[in-house]
Design a protein around this motif. Sequence first.
Motif, mmCIF file in Angstrom:
data_model
loop_
_atom_site.group_PDB
_atom_site.id
_atom_site.type_symbol
_atom_site.label_atom_id
_atom_site.label_comp_id
_atom_site.label_asym_id
_atom_site.label_seq_id
_atom_site.Cartn_x
_atom_site.Cartn_y
_atom_site.Cartn_z
ATOM 1 N N ASP A 134 -10.119 -9.348 -4.479
ATOM 2 C CA ASP A 134 -9.555 -9.595 -5.804
ATOM 3 C C ASP A 134 -8.129 -10.128 -5.678
ATOM 4 N N ALA A 135 -7.893 -11.321 -6.197
ATOM 5 C CA ALA A 135 -6.569 -11.942 -6.114
ATOM 6 C C ALA A 135 -5.570 -11.244 -7.029
ATOM 7 N N ASP A 136 -6.077 -10.449 -7.976
ATOM 8 C CA ASP A 136 -5.203 -9.722 -8.887
ATOM 9 C C ASP A 136 -5.346 -8.224 -8.673
ATOM 10 N N GLY A 137 -5.509 -7.821 -7.408
ATOM 11 C CA GLY A 137 -5.862 -6.443 -7.127
ATOM 12 C C GLY A 137 -4.730 -5.451 -7.170
ATOM 13 N N SER A 138 -3.528 -5.843 -6.811
ATOM 14 C CA SER A 138 -2.438 -4.883 -6.687
ATOM 15 C C SER A 138 -1.936 -4.438 -8.054
ATOM 16 N N ALA A 139 -1.107 -3.394 -8.037
ATOM 17 C CA ALA A 139 -0.342 -3.067 -9.231
ATOM 18 C C ALA A 139 0.636 -4.215 -9.497
ATOM 19 N N PRO A 140 1.097 -4.388 -10.747
ATOM 20 C CA PRO A 140 2.050 -5.470 -11.030
ATOM 21 C C PRO A 140 3.257 -5.391 -10.104
#
Length: 368
Positions: free
Chosen positions: A181-187
């Motif tokens: 997931d390219a948007d996996g981390s916390a902000p």
Amino acid sequence: MRVGGPAERILAAHSSEELVEHARELWDDGEDWLLLGGGSNTVVHDDGYPGPVLLVRSTGISPIADEAAAAEGRVRLRVQAGHDWDHLVAATVERGLAGIEALSGIPGRAGAAPVQNIGAYGQELSDVLHSIEFLDRYLDEVIRIPAAELGLGYRDSDLKRGREGVVLSIDLLLTPTAEGDADGSAPIAYGQLAAALGAEIGDRAPLREVRNAVLKLRASKGMVLDPADHDTWSAGSFFTNPIVSERFARTLPADAPRFEIGDEDDAPAVTTFEELSLGMPLRVPEPTGERLVKLSAAWLIEQSGVRKGFRIPGSGAAISSKHTLAITNRGNATADEVAQLGRLVVQRVQQEFGVILQPEPNLYGLEL
């Protein structure tokens, strides 16, 4: 730091049950003793510790069924107090669980994390801590304490302020992500980390990329242990970033870094035990609305004339050549030399800016 003398005797607990058993025995004996995780945030006098030292070596990570967490799209994990913190972070990243990836590379054990409310690169333990399992000395019971009741603040907690007991395990609430997931981390909440990732504040990135970027940033500052590099023979940041009123911050040079963090309305009332015994009610401070800002200890140190690599002539302790917040052992330092350099830094910053720096490591038999 590889300084300090020996303990009078060493005990090791490899399970929660052993931890409870040893702690109760030591309390019953009545002598002072030291609870130690990894020891990375500890500096002990050259004469050593004059009593027993209990090493926390319990390990294990297990999922906990929690309907409330599942409803929020999160997973609850229980981590034993002696589990290596960075091994935990690596395991969560491999499992695709977001929330502590920016805390990669921090040394020590999981049980110490809530004591200090560890934080780095825009994340803090308090962001994901659900609760702790705690052996309370005076209740003589194992209890579960919700994170909201721990008084967690910037590098602070009720545990650090004197609540006596032993952390047996910690529960975390993490967020599952899809593989790749390219948007996996916390902000992303820290500018330096965002720049390293080629991202903007508030963006997200793959967990592994965030972890690798954090490890590289920490290594560049000497904050990842390398036996061949004396810059890494340290207790990490030796001083916390001071928190002061916005009014005071305006007296500092205009280029002094500052970060707004809130106000003093929720500052705790302080009433002494003597006053309570005389029947005085708890003081409740009048809300001032005074804004608080966090200063950069590294900037204050450098601007007070203590540069990277600085050392007192003849001393084996020196400021890191990579980061002014770290006091390092150049190979033959004593604990007394470390403390001597720490005192000099505190004096220089106080004389130059009127700010009294506070040490971040636990000091035993030493004073700044």
